[in-house]
Design a protein around this motif. Structure first.
Motif, mmCIF file in Angstrom:
data_model
loop_
_atom_site.group_PDB
_atom_site.id
_atom_site.type_symbol
_atom_site.label_atom_id
_atom_site.label_comp_id
_atom_site.label_asym_id
_atom_site.label_seq_id
_atom_site.Cartn_x
_atom_site.Cartn_y
_atom_site.Cartn_z
ATOM 1 N N GLU A 31 0.838 -1.198 0.000
ATOM 2 C CA GLU A 31 0.000 0.000 0.000
ATOM 3 C C GLU A 31 0.876 1.253 0.000
ATOM 4 O OE1 GLU A 31 -2.567 -0.590 3.331
ATOM 5 O OE2 GLU A 31 -3.634 -2.225 2.330
ATOM 6 N N ASN A 32 0.222 2.380 -0.096
ATOM 7 C CA ASN A 32 0.969 3.645 -0.089
ATOM 8 C C ASN A 32 1.746 3.791 1.217
ATOM 9 O OD1 ASN A 32 -1.867 5.122 -1.678
ATOM 10 N ND2 ASN A 32 0.070 4.609 -2.643
ATOM 11 N N ALA A 33 2.870 4.464 1.131
ATOM 12 C CA ALA A 33 3.661 4.850 2.308
ATOM 13 C C ALA A 33 4.179 3.673 3.131
ATOM 14 C CB ALA A 33 2.852 5.794 3.212
ATOM 15 N N GLN A 34 4.426 2.532 2.493
ATOM 16 C CA GLN A 34 4.929 1.366 3.230
ATOM 17 C C GLN A 34 6.449 1.223 3.109
ATOM 18 O OE1 GLN A 34 2.734 -0.356 5.250
ATOM 19 N NE2 GLN A 34 1.533 1.408 4.571
ATOM 20 N N GLY A 35 7.046 1.849 2.087
ATOM 21 C CA GLY A 35 8.505 1.781 1.961
ATOM 22 C C GLY A 35 9.007 1.272 0.623
ATOM 23 N N LYS A 36 8.141 1.206 -0.390
ATOM 24 C CA LYS A 36 8.558 0.674 -1.700
ATOM 25 C C LYS A 36 9.601 1.575 -2.364
ATOM 26 C CE LYS A 36 4.351 0.825 -3.311
ATOM 27 N NZ LYS A 36 3.651 1.382 -2.118
ATOM 28 N N THR A 37 9.300 2.855 -2.399
ATOM 29 C CA THR A 37 10.247 3.778 -3.029
ATOM 30 C C THR A 37 11.535 3.862 -2.207
ATOM 31 O OG1 THR A 37 8.419 5.016 -3.990
ATOM 32 C CG2 THR A 37 10.542 6.133 -3.893
ATOM 33 N N ASN A 38 11.396 3.772 -0.888
ATOM 34 C CA ASN A 38 12.592 3.784 -0.034
ATOM 35 C C ASN A 38 13.521 2.629 -0.385
ATOM 36 O OD1 ASN A 38 11.530 5.979 1.241
ATOM 37 N ND2 ASN A 38 10.795 4.864 3.033
ATOM 38 N N LEU A 39 12.929 1.478 -0.655
ATOM 39 C CA LEU A 39 13.744 0.307 -1.008
ATOM 40 C C LEU A 39 14.456 0.534 -2.350
ATOM 41 C CD1 LEU A 39 14.014 -2.766 0.136
ATOM 42 C CD2 LEU A 39 12.806 -3.279 -1.973
ATOM 43 N N ALA A 40 13.729 1.070 -3.309
ATOM 44 C CA ALA A 40 14.342 1.368 -4.611
ATOM 45 C C ALA A 40 15.476 2.383 -4.429
ATOM 46 C CB ALA A 40 13.285 1.908 -5.571
ATOM 47 N N GLU A 41 15.221 3.363 -3.591
ATOM 48 C CA GLU A 41 16.233 4.398 -3.323
ATOM 49 C C GLU A 41 17.497 3.793 -2.707
ATOM 50 O OE1 GLU A 41 15.138 7.073 -0.155
ATOM 51 O OE2 GLU A 41 15.881 8.795 -1.275
ATOM 52 N N ALA A 42 17.303 2.819 -1.807
ATOM 53 C CA ALA A 42 18.450 2.169 -1.154
ATOM 54 C C ALA A 42 19.342 1.506 -2.204
ATOM 55 C CB ALA A 42 17.961 1.148 -0.128
ATOM 56 N N ILE A 43 18.733 0.818 -3.162
ATOM 57 C CA ILE A 43 19.529 0.166 -4.216
ATOM 58 C C ILE A 43 20.216 1.233 -5.078
ATOM 59 C CG2 ILE A 43 19.424 -1.330 -6.259
ATOM 60 C CD1 ILE A 43 17.004 -2.721 -4.947
ATOM 61 N N TRP A 44 19.444 2.249 -5.419
ATOM 62 C CA TRP A 44 19.954 3.326 -6.279
ATOM 63 C C TRP A 44 21.224 3.969 -5.737
ATOM 64 C CZ3 TRP A 44 20.159 5.799 -10.723
ATOM 65 C CH2 TRP A 44 20.580 7.123 -10.747
ATOM 66 N N LEU A 45 21.274 4.155 -4.418
ATOM 67 C CA LEU A 45 22.400 4.874 -3.817
ATOM 68 C C LEU A 45 23.739 4.199 -4.095
ATOM 69 C CD1 LEU A 45 20.905 6.003 -0.393
ATOM 70 C CD2 LEU A 45 21.369 7.403 -2.402
ATOM 71 N N PHE A 46 23.722 2.886 -4.369
ATOM 72 C CA PHE A 46 24.978 2.193 -4.659
ATOM 73 C C PHE A 46 25.561 2.578 -6.025
ATOM 74 C CE2 PHE A 46 23.428 -0.227 -1.135
ATOM 75 C CZ PHE A 46 24.592 -0.457 -0.417
ATOM 76 N N GLY A 47 24.755 3.259 -6.839
ATOM 77 C CA GLY A 47 25.297 3.797 -8.083
ATOM 78 C C GLY A 47 26.220 4.983 -7.831
ATOM 79 N N GLY A 48 26.248 5.471 -6.590
ATOM 80 C CA GLY A 48 27.172 6.547 -6.217
ATOM 81 C C GLY A 48 26.607 7.942 -6.400
ATOM 82 N N MET A 49 25.385 8.020 -6.958
ATOM 83 C CA MET A 49 24.806 9.339 -7.208
ATOM 84 C C MET A 49 23.969 9.766 -6.004
ATOM 85 S SD MET A 49 25.844 9.348 -10.418
ATOM 86 C CE MET A 49 24.916 10.297 -11.602
ATOM 87 N N LYS A 50 23.516 11.026 -6.058
ATOM 88 C CA LYS A 50 22.611 11.503 -5.007
ATOM 89 C C LYS A 50 21.272 10.797 -5.139
ATOM 90 C CE LYS A 50 24.489 16.101 -4.429
ATOM 91 N NZ LYS A 50 24.653 17.076 -5.515
#
Ligand SMILES: Nc1ncnc2c1ncn2[C@@H]1O[C@H](COP(=O)(O)OP(=O)(O)OP(=O)(O)O)[C@@H](O)[C@H]1O
Ligand SMILES: [Mg+2]
Length: 355
Positions: A31-50
């Motif tokens: 559902e909304n606001a459960q942490g899906k985008t947060n999880l995607a963001e966590a993976i993204w950060l390993f690309g080294g970008m903001k």
């Protein structure tokens, strides 16, 4: 590039989680606001970008905690890797046991492409978003370009502040000459790199967009600048009097734009919602393609909340197109996506992950 394990500690609303994705399609639903985008963001950060959400480092740390720690195991064509990121008052990174000088040093080590709904603004908004997109893509592809991009921004700030004083003190004109020379050197390098990138982008995007629109529309790109490549020095000279009056620099890559067209018509001005969305998705898939061709490594693809906004034939095209590479798809309602994708599904509830 395959993520084999992700661990999060104290990151945003995510609980202390460990996730073992599959090598192909991973559906993350909830559902909304459960942490899906947060999880995607966590993976993204390993690309080294903001953060792709433009978040400050501090915002990544779970409220009330001192720091956040992320750990990613991933495989490229050479070996198994383990990267760690710690976010406290700054972001530190370790790769295979070696401390890196900073998180940006991860650029080029783990390659990842993200589509988030906010990426639509690349089509809809003013030119600054398109410039940021192309400069980010260029730097990811050619890490050495980060230096001229940073240099340009630095010299531009200096020049603009000098323009404020030069009217009162004409002795500063010599310094302005020096800055103009530096600005041109970095500026021309950036323009050349952007044009090279567009030249690589166009044919690949065309192929993808043709598939996405079932052959109905053709996508195109045009680099828009007030001067011809190689003529920035002259353009600065011509604009100098005006620049001094307005106390700002009116020509250079920081004022350029990239026009995106469908059947030779500007999408920004005339495109439908669906066409704009399709262009944005096509751009991201193309970015992944270019990265793969340049590095030999297939980037991990993160599609945050994109499927719900596309019709079934466009959804199907995307799912078929991204076969043979790892993808993470977040959605609220996994129904349609699940049916055609197979792969592994994870449910996110209140920052916890279940599969
Ligand atoms: N630093 C933080 N500490 C604690 N909670 C946070 C932090 N940053 C964000 N959150 C919370 O995390 C929650 C989940 O956010 P997220 O954007 O991942 O949701 P989502 O599952 O993608 O939802 P949607 O379907 O609406 O896109 C939000 O309620 C947000 O308030
Ligand atoms: Mg979300």
């Amino acid at each position: 590039m395959i993520v084999t394990e992700l661990k999060c500690r104290g990151f945003r609303n995510l609980q202390d989680i460990t996730m073992a994705p599959c090598e192909e399609v991973n559906i993350i639903y909830g559902e909304n606001a459960q942490g899906k985008t947060n999880l995607a963001e966590a993976i993204w950060l390993f690309g080294g970008m903001k953060s792709f959400r433009g978040a400050k480092d501090q915002e990544l740390i779970c409220h009330g905690k001192e720091f956040a720690k992320l750990e990613l195991k991933f495989r490229n064509s050479l070996r198994e890797n383990m990267a760690q990121i710690t976010v406290s008052n700054k972001r530190n990174a370790v790769l295979n046991g070696v401390k890196l000088p900073g998180a940006p040093a991860l650029i080029g080590k783990f390659s990842v492409v993200v589509f988030a709904p906010s990426f639509l603004s690349i089509i809809e908004n003013g030119p600054s978003e398109r410039r940021r997109f192309i400069d980010t893509a260029v730097c990811q592809l050619r890490p050495a370009m980060a230096a001229p991009v940073a240099e340009y921004a630095r010299v531009l700030r200096q020049r603009n502040s000098l323009l404020k004083d030069v009217m009162m003190n004409s002795a500063l004109l010599d310094l302005l000459d020096v800055l103009d020379e530096k600005l041109c050197r970095a500026g021309e390098t950036i323009i050349k790199a952007r044009k090279d990138y567009l030249a690589a982008l166009a044919p690949a995007a065309e192929e993808i967009y043709t598939g996405l629109s079932s052959g109905r529309e053709r996508i195109g790109f045009r680099y828009c600048s007030k001067f011809e490549e190689g003529a920035m020095a002259q353009a600065l000279k011509t604009a100098r009097r005006e620049d001094i009056m307005n106390k700002t620099t009116s020509v250079g890559p920081h004022r350029d734009d990239i026009e995106i067209t469908l059947n030779d018509t500007s999408v920004r001005a005339f495109g439908s919602q669906g066409q704009k969305r399709s262009c944005a998705v096509a751009l991201k898939l193309t970015e992944a393609e270019i990265l793969k061709n340049a590095t030999g490594e297939q980037p991990v693809i993160l599609l945050d909340d994109v499927m719900s906004e596309l019709d079934v034939s466009r959804q199907d095209f995307i799912l078929n197109h991204i076969k043979n590479r790892q993808v993470f798809i977040t959605c609220c309602e996994p129904g349609t996506v699940l049916r055609s994708a197979g792969g592994k599904t994870f449910e996110i509830k209140n920052g916890n992950i279940f599969n």
